[in-house]
Enzyme design. Sequence first.
Site, PDB file in Angstrom:
ATOM      1  N   ASP A  37     -10.091 -15.805 -16.260  1.00  0.00           N
ATOM      2  CA  ASP A  37     -10.891 -16.231 -15.121  1.00  0.00           C
ATOM      3  C   ASP A  37     -12.032 -17.156 -15.537  1.00  0.00           C
ATOM      4  O   ASP A  37     -12.798 -16.823 -16.450  1.00  0.00           O
ATOM      5  CB  ASP A  37     -11.473 -14.951 -14.487  1.00  0.00           C
ATOM      6  CG  ASP A  37     -12.092 -15.179 -13.136  1.00  0.00           C
ATOM      7  OD1 ASP A  37     -11.351 -15.474 -12.194  1.00  0.00           O
ATOM      8  OD2 ASP A  37     -13.328 -15.051 -13.026  1.00  0.00           O
TER       9      ASP A  37
ATOM     10  N   ASN B 268      -0.222   4.534  -0.131  1.00  0.00           N
ATOM     11  CA  ASN B 268      -0.775   5.803   0.363  1.00  0.00           C
ATOM     12  C   ASN B 268      -1.483   5.695   1.711  1.00  0.00           C
ATOM     13  O   ASN B 268      -2.221   6.595   2.111  1.00  0.00           O
ATOM     14  CB  ASN B 268      -1.726   6.403  -0.682  1.00  0.00           C
ATOM     15  CG  ASN B 268      -2.931   5.505  -0.936  1.00  0.00           C
ATOM     16  OD1 ASN B 268      -2.973   4.366  -0.445  1.00  0.00           O
ATOM     17  ND2 ASN B 268      -3.899   5.997  -1.688  1.00  0.00           N
TER      18      ASN B 268
ATOM     19  N   GLU C  67      -8.120 -20.329 -16.656  1.00  0.00           N
ATOM     20  CA  GLU C  67      -8.530 -20.968 -15.402  1.00  0.00           C
ATOM     21  C   GLU C  67      -9.750 -21.832 -15.693  1.00  0.00           C
ATOM     22  O   GLU C  67     -10.765 -21.325 -16.177  1.00  0.00           O
ATOM     23  CB  GLU C  67      -8.869 -19.920 -14.342  1.00  0.00           C
ATOM     24  CG  GLU C  67      -9.102 -20.553 -12.983  1.00  0.00           C
ATOM     25  CD  GLU C  67     -10.057 -19.793 -12.074  1.00  0.00           C
ATOM     26  OE1 GLU C  67     -10.032 -20.002 -10.859  1.00  0.00           O
ATOM     27  OE2 GLU C  67     -10.869 -18.980 -12.590  1.00  0.00           O
TER      28      GLU C  67
ATOM     29  N   ASP D 286      -3.978   3.989   2.844  1.00  0.00           N
ATOM     30  CA  ASP D 286      -5.415   3.744   3.021  1.00  0.00           C
ATOM     31  C   ASP D 286      -5.699   2.281   3.377  1.00  0.00           C
ATOM     32  O   ASP D 286      -6.853   1.876   3.477  1.00  0.00           O
ATOM     33  CB  ASP D 286      -6.214   4.180   1.784  1.00  0.00           C
ATOM     34  CG  ASP D 286      -5.930   3.329   0.562  1.00  0.00           C
ATOM     35  OD1 ASP D 286      -5.038   2.444   0.637  1.00  0.00           O
ATOM     36  OD2 ASP D 286      -6.585   3.541  -0.475  1.00  0.00           O
TER      37      ASP D 286
ATOM     38  N   ASP E 273      -1.874  -1.169  -3.815  1.00  0.00           N
ATOM     39  CA  ASP E 273      -2.176  -0.411  -5.028  1.00  0.00           C
ATOM     40  C   ASP E 273      -1.018  -0.507  -6.024  1.00  0.00           C
ATOM     41  O   ASP E 273       0.017  -1.110  -5.741  1.00  0.00           O
ATOM     42  CB  ASP E 273      -2.483   1.052  -4.658  1.00  0.00           C
ATOM     43  CG  ASP E 273      -1.460   1.620  -3.690  1.00  0.00           C
ATOM     44  OD1 ASP E 273      -0.265   1.493  -3.985  1.00  0.00           O
ATOM     45  OD2 ASP E 273      -1.864   2.143  -2.619  1.00  0.00           O
TER      46      ASP E 273
ATOM     47  N   ASP F 191       0.851  -1.195   0.000  1.00  0.00           N
ATOM     48  CA  ASP F 191       0.000   0.000   0.000  1.00  0.00           C
ATOM     49  C   ASP F 191       0.888   1.246   0.000  1.00  0.00           C
ATOM     50  O   ASP F 191       1.690   1.435   0.910  1.00  0.00           O
ATOM     51  CB  ASP F 191      -0.887  -0.040   1.254  1.00  0.00           C
ATOM     52  CG  ASP F 191      -1.682   1.246   1.434  1.00  0.00           C
ATOM     53  OD1 ASP F 191      -1.898   1.955   0.424  1.00  0.00           O
ATOM     54  OD2 ASP F 191      -2.087   1.534   2.578  1.00  0.00           O
TER      55      ASP F 191
ATOM     56  N   HIS G 258      -4.765 -16.796  -5.060  1.00  0.00           N
ATOM     57  CA  HIS G 258      -5.605 -16.001  -4.147  1.00  0.00           C
ATOM     58  C   HIS G 258      -6.868 -16.737  -3.726  1.00  0.00           C
ATOM     59  O   HIS G 258      -7.647 -16.211  -2.929  1.00  0.00           O
ATOM     60  CB  HIS G 258      -5.963 -14.686  -4.837  1.00  0.00           C
ATOM     61  CG  HIS G 258      -6.803 -14.924  -6.061  1.00  0.00           C
ATOM     62  ND1 HIS G 258      -6.319 -15.565  -7.186  1.00  0.00           N
ATOM     63  CD2 HIS G 258      -8.089 -14.646  -6.336  1.00  0.00           C
ATOM     64  CE1 HIS G 258      -7.284 -15.663  -8.081  1.00  0.00           C
ATOM     65  NE2 HIS G 258      -8.371 -15.108  -7.596  1.00  0.00           N
ATOM     66  N   ASP G 259      -7.109 -17.925  -4.275  1.00  0.00           N
ATOM     67  CA  ASP G 259      -8.294 -18.711  -3.915  1.00  0.00           C
ATOM     68  C   ASP G 259      -7.965 -19.923  -3.042  1.00  0.00           C
ATOM     69  O   ASP G 259      -8.878 -20.640  -2.625  1.00  0.00           O
ATOM     70  CB  ASP G 259      -8.998 -19.237  -5.176  1.00  0.00           C
ATOM     71  CG  ASP G 259      -9.537 -18.135  -6.064  1.00  0.00           C
ATOM     72  OD1 ASP G 259      -9.928 -17.079  -5.535  1.00  0.00           O
ATOM     73  OD2 ASP G 259      -9.573 -18.342  -7.292  1.00  0.00           O
TER      74      ASP G 259
ATOM     75  N   ASP H  39      -5.387 -10.088 -15.533  1.00  0.00           N
ATOM     76  CA  ASP H  39      -6.504 -10.991 -15.310  1.00  0.00           C
ATOM     77  C   ASP H  39      -7.612 -10.588 -16.277  1.00  0.00           C
ATOM     78  O   ASP H  39      -7.827  -9.395 -16.512  1.00  0.00           O
ATOM     79  CB  ASP H  39      -6.999 -10.865 -13.867  1.00  0.00           C
ATOM     80  CG  ASP H  39      -7.329 -12.201 -13.244  1.00  0.00           C
ATOM     81  OD1 ASP H  39      -8.209 -12.882 -13.797  1.00  0.00           O
ATOM     82  OD2 ASP H  39      -6.730 -12.550 -12.216  1.00  0.00           O
TER      83      ASP H  39
END
Length: 576
Positions: free
Chosen positions: A214, A31, A277, A33, A37, A29, A349-350, A106
Amino acid sequence: MTEPTAAAVVAPWWTSAVVYQVYPRSFADSNGDGIGDLRGIASKLDHLQLLGVDVIWLSPVYASPQDDAGYDISDYRAIDPSFGTLEDFDALLADVHSRGMKLVMDLVVNHTSDEHPWFVESRSSLDNPKRDWYWWRPTRPHMEPGAPGAEPTNWGSAFSGPAWDLDPLTGEYYLHLFSRKQPDLNWENPQVRAEIYAMMRWWLARGVDGFRMDVINFISKAVRADGSLPDGIVHDGALYGDGQPHFGCGPRLHEYLQEMHREVFAGRDVAPLTVGEMPGVTVDDAVLFTDPARAEVDMVFQFEHVGLDHGAGKFDVHPLRLTDLKASFGRWQAGLAEVGWNSLYWDNHDQPRIVSRFGDDGEHRELSATMLATVLHLHRGTPYVYQGEELAMTNAHFTSIDSYRDIESLNHYAEALAHGQANEDTLLASLRAMSRDNARTPVQWDATAQAGFTTGEPWIAVNPNYREINAAAQHDDPGSVFSFYRRLIELRHTEPVVALGDFTMLLADDEAVYAFVRSLEGTELLVLGNFTGAAQPVTLPNAQVWAGAELVIGNYSDPGVVDSLRPWEAQVWRRG
Ligand code: GLC
Ligand code: CA
């Protein structure tokens, strides 16, 4: 180093490449938040360059309401403000290229967000020109709209509940194989396909080097001549029908992929990387999808090996039997030996973190992580490293439902509780093992607050083990997991037998030791991995030929011996 072989000269560039997946929300990250990013990614390219990966695959950074963490896209040609701007993207891409790496996007085109202007139009009236861009169907005959079971088919959504939602505006249902905010696009409509191909060409013109597609094998549905879709079988204990036989690898899938190839990829100087995928895909299907002569995709992500510890569903966790893993990988290696190509992955990520899943994330974390990496990367195929895997990051080990953010996990928990399918403790235990959030905690960069991921509050908790497990502690340590991954990646770049050698499985019946041989033009590699925390004897069919072989890579500081492995030991021996 050996001269490149004839085979290596003609082989596509990605046969010797390693891909690294960045999940932007959780990477870095810039910034404060709390959300990773594009500038954060740019600030960490040294890490990726040091690791030596060839390609970065970016999980979605497009404009999105973030119902499914960016896999619900409302504008395919814009960057979500939480990730930055198109200028940030162009700068990142230029930086990636200047470092000799490639960047793959993606591509999420089975569905859009319900906030995409196409769907907003489509839902607005029965005769809107874009009505047919999505799957709208009337209520099941003789049923009340909205009544349980009145959906056009009995399919369940991947994120719990039915796969259809009634839209009060027109009184029809729309199909969403994932969340209700992810309506499925109707690929039967040629305008939809043309728009998608144009969008893909737009990104390629911007300079991207390919796409990870995907759930691309869900785009063709088995629609009947009268426009209806079939019900699915309701498996024991399930709340809904299984629609997958009717939308997985559907009747027009090959046609669509070939058309996409013609319209988007054909005739380019450097072939973009395409990886589809494909949940539920079989070896026989994959041969067709990845046969270069058919011009569909370069490789597929198959799911067999990450389903071996599932029971009735992914949250019904069973221990892995090593012989099942070997049988599965062995079949894929053999099936794609002559035609086609494999992708190789443990994590994304899954999926939960592999060291927590098939390894030991306690006492033997580093050994088991490096053993698992060795076994995977020495197979034939293109390996994928998921962010943090190169540090042996572990599962999140969350103890409260409040810690979870993932829609699949939260919906499953709520649905299973509401239907009395499991109690809270059981559900929390299965989420601890299988939730996608295990892979989504922030990358652990250093030992400062929030693991150096953010100066603010992260969107999902940092794993408290960041004080011991972090990149800064590993970069300069030759004995670290990170340094081990560097050597493995380097090996694929420099040893043609790693990229292109034939694969022969050994010891198929052994429940503790994974063993195989790779061979190419007189060079042979023997790969051994101990999947247990105890010493294991190794009885190879022709052990004597390996006497005098050279250890190419191993995860203990001394070479060890071929006929006995120490806990979680990995060895790669070379002869010829
Ligand atoms: C794929 C993605 C997953 C997403 C789903 C719907 O499986 O990897 O994260 O939730 O498709 O887009
Ligand atoms: Ca940010």
